[in-house]
Design an enzyme around this catalytic site. Structure first.
Site, mmCIF file in Angstrom:
data_model
loop_
_atom_site.group_PDB
_atom_site.id
_atom_site.type_symbol
_atom_site.label_atom_id
_atom_site.label_comp_id
_atom_site.label_asym_id
_atom_site.label_seq_id
_atom_site.Cartn_x
_atom_site.Cartn_y
_atom_site.Cartn_z
ATOM 1 N N SER A 154 0.833 -1.204 0.000
ATOM 2 C CA SER A 154 0.000 0.000 0.000
ATOM 3 C C SER A 154 0.872 1.261 0.000
ATOM 4 O O SER A 154 1.663 1.441 -0.927
ATOM 5 C CB SER A 154 -0.976 -0.069 1.180
ATOM 6 O OG SER A 154 -2.043 0.811 0.972
ATOM 7 N N ASP A 231 -10.329 -5.612 -3.005
ATOM 8 C CA ASP A 231 -9.747 -4.628 -2.091
ATOM 9 C C ASP A 231 -10.572 -3.332 -2.191
ATOM 10 O O ASP A 231 -10.662 -2.723 -3.261
ATOM 11 C CB ASP A 231 -8.294 -4.413 -2.559
ATOM 12 C CG ASP A 231 -7.529 -3.366 -1.778
ATOM 13 O OD1 ASP A 231 -8.157 -2.508 -1.137
ATOM 14 O OD2 ASP A 231 -6.297 -3.405 -1.843
ATOM 15 N N HIS A 265 -7.402 -6.084 1.118
ATOM 16 C CA HIS A 265 -6.176 -5.281 1.297
ATOM 17 C C HIS A 265 -5.344 -5.778 2.490
ATOM 18 O O HIS A 265 -4.330 -5.191 2.821
ATOM 19 C CB HIS A 265 -6.610 -3.830 1.542
ATOM 20 C CG HIS A 265 -5.535 -2.804 1.320
ATOM 21 N ND1 HIS A 265 -5.025 -2.478 0.084
ATOM 22 C CD2 HIS A 265 -4.862 -1.990 2.194
ATOM 23 C CE1 HIS A 265 -4.114 -1.524 0.196
ATOM 24 N NE2 HIS A 265 -3.988 -1.214 1.467
HETATM 25 N N1 LIG Z 1 -8.216 2.957 8.879
HETATM 26 C C1 LIG Z 1 -8.143 1.572 8.940
HETATM 27 C C2 LIG Z 1 -7.458 0.945 7.743
HETATM 28 C C3 LIG Z 1 -5.972 1.089 7.711
HETATM 29 C C4 LIG Z 1 -5.342 0.054 6.797
HETATM 30 O O1 LIG Z 1 -5.986 -0.720 6.136
HETATM 31 N N2 LIG Z 1 -4.019 0.073 6.766
HETATM 32 C C5 LIG Z 1 -3.310 -0.890 5.973
HETATM 33 C C6 LIG Z 1 -2.440 -0.162 5.007
HETATM 34 S S1 LIG Z 1 -3.395 0.940 3.995
HETATM 35 C C7 LIG Z 1 -2.280 1.719 2.975
HETATM 36 O O2 LIG Z 1 -1.190 2.065 3.249
HETATM 37 C C8 LIG Z 1 -2.508 -1.800 6.860
HETATM 38 O O3 LIG Z 1 -1.477 -2.322 6.483
HETATM 39 N N3 LIG Z 1 -3.011 -1.985 8.083
HETATM 40 C C9 LIG Z 1 -2.341 -2.752 9.098
HETATM 41 C C10 LIG Z 1 -2.751 -4.179 9.208
HETATM 42 O O4 LIG Z 1 -2.145 -4.874 10.064
HETATM 43 O O5 LIG Z 1 -3.645 -4.652 8.482
HETATM 44 C C11 LIG Z 1 -7.491 1.177 10.237
HETATM 45 O O6 LIG Z 1 -6.997 2.052 10.933
HETATM 46 O O7 LIG Z 1 -7.508 -0.009 10.560
#
Ligand SMILES: N[C@@H](CCC(=O)N[C@@H](CSC=O)C(=O)NCC(=O)O)C(=O)O
Length: 287
Positions: A154, A231, A265
């Site tokens: 991401s 996603d 995602h």
């Molecule tokens: N706001 C939500 C979603 C945040 C989220 O999906 N973060 C992803 C990366 S998005 C793009 O850079 C991520 O890697 N999250 C960490 C995980 O362990 O999944 C939220 O705060 O959850």
């Protein structure tokens, strides 16, 4: 190598998953990073390749090491894996904690130019100069300086692409899971670039993978891009991999885009296809 201190060490798949802290001169704060040392470091004479992994929004160095299971593949291939944090920590910049997609945990792997952010938000120089050098020096007995690759997810997928395209030859292999591909054309990118780089859009293109690839003039490179078809961020057009593919094709840079039916995602998706990315990197780094 200021105040390098081991924070944790856990044996996994025959190697060791470690976390260190150090005082960063680029970011002007204490930072954590992770490093996985596969079993091949023990008693081996040969120096090993390294992959940097850049995480996404809201992450620390912990998400990838605890959720992806990458250590199995790093151990299989004999690859050292380094994971930085995603932004400066513990420095108070007004507005740095108001949203999850800007400020803390959202450094976007660029060097900010706007006054408020420019002192600390230098993640590009931190990753590609300071941490890179630290790894070369502190682990000089096991690291092969000529075989570095980079991957990410991401925001971190974009960081991996931009780090490679802006520093030709620094990373020999690059891949990305669900990367933000064209930040100047998506809401996350517009917000971050306006904040960190200002209103002048001519400065934005210097940090946009889709723009940078059109001017790439370095060693031959194949980009491996992975994307879950279910996603929500892809569906909401935050990621725009097709724009990157079109730009690559317009200038003859080889690109592979794997669209994965039904995947989202999350780290469930990343862990499903991580083996393919390790194979891709190993083939290049061990050629
Ligand atoms: N706001 C939500 C979603 C945040 C989220 O999906 N973060 C992803 C990366 S998005 C793009 O850079 C991520 O890697 N999250 C960490 C995980 O362990 O999944 C939220 O705060 O959850």
């Amino acid at each position: 190598m200021d105040n390098l201190e081991q924070i944790s060490c856990n044996k996994i798949f025959g190697g060791f998953q470690k976390v260190y802290s150090h005082d960063s001169s680029e970011l002007k704060c204490k930072m954590n990073f992770s490093i996985y040392l596969p079993p091949q470091v023990e008693g081996g004479d040969a120096k090993l390749p390294v992959i940097f992994y850049l995480s996404g929004l809201t992450c620390t160095e912990q998400n990838f090491i605890t959720k992806s299971g990458f250590q199995r593949y790093a151990a299989e291939h004999g690859i050292i894996v380094v994971g930085p944090d995603t932004s400066p920590r513990g420095v108070k910049v007004e507005g740095d904690d108001e949203s999850w997609d800007f400020g803390v945990s959202a450094g976007f792997y660029l060097d900010a130019t706007q006054e408020k952010w420019a002192t600390n938000y230098r993640m590009a120089s931190y990753v590609n100069k300071e941490l890179y050098e630290l790894i070369l020096q502190a682990f000089s007995n096991v690291v092969d300086p000529k075989r570095f690759g980079i991957m990410g997810h991401s925001m971190g997928g974009h960081g991996a692409l931009v780090s490679t395209l802006r520093n030709p030859g620094l990373y020999k292999s690059v891949s990305a899971f669900a990367p933000i591909c064209n930040p100047t054309a998506c809401p996350w990118g517009v917000k971050a670039f306006t904040g960190y780089l200002g209103e002048d859009k001519s400065k934005w293109v210097e940090w946009d993978a889709t723009e940078l690839v059109k001017k790439y003039d370095g060693p031959p490179l194949t980009l491996l891009i992975d994307q879950g078809a279910a996603d929500t961020f892809y569906i909401q057009k935050q990621l725009l991999p097709e724009n990157l593919v079109e730009a690559c094709r317009s200038v003859g840079v080889p690109v592979i885009l794997n669209l994965r039916e039904g995947y989202d995602h999350s780290y469930y998706y990343i862990s499903t296809y991580l083996n393919e990315h390790f194979e891709f990197h190993a083939k290049i780094l061990k050629a």
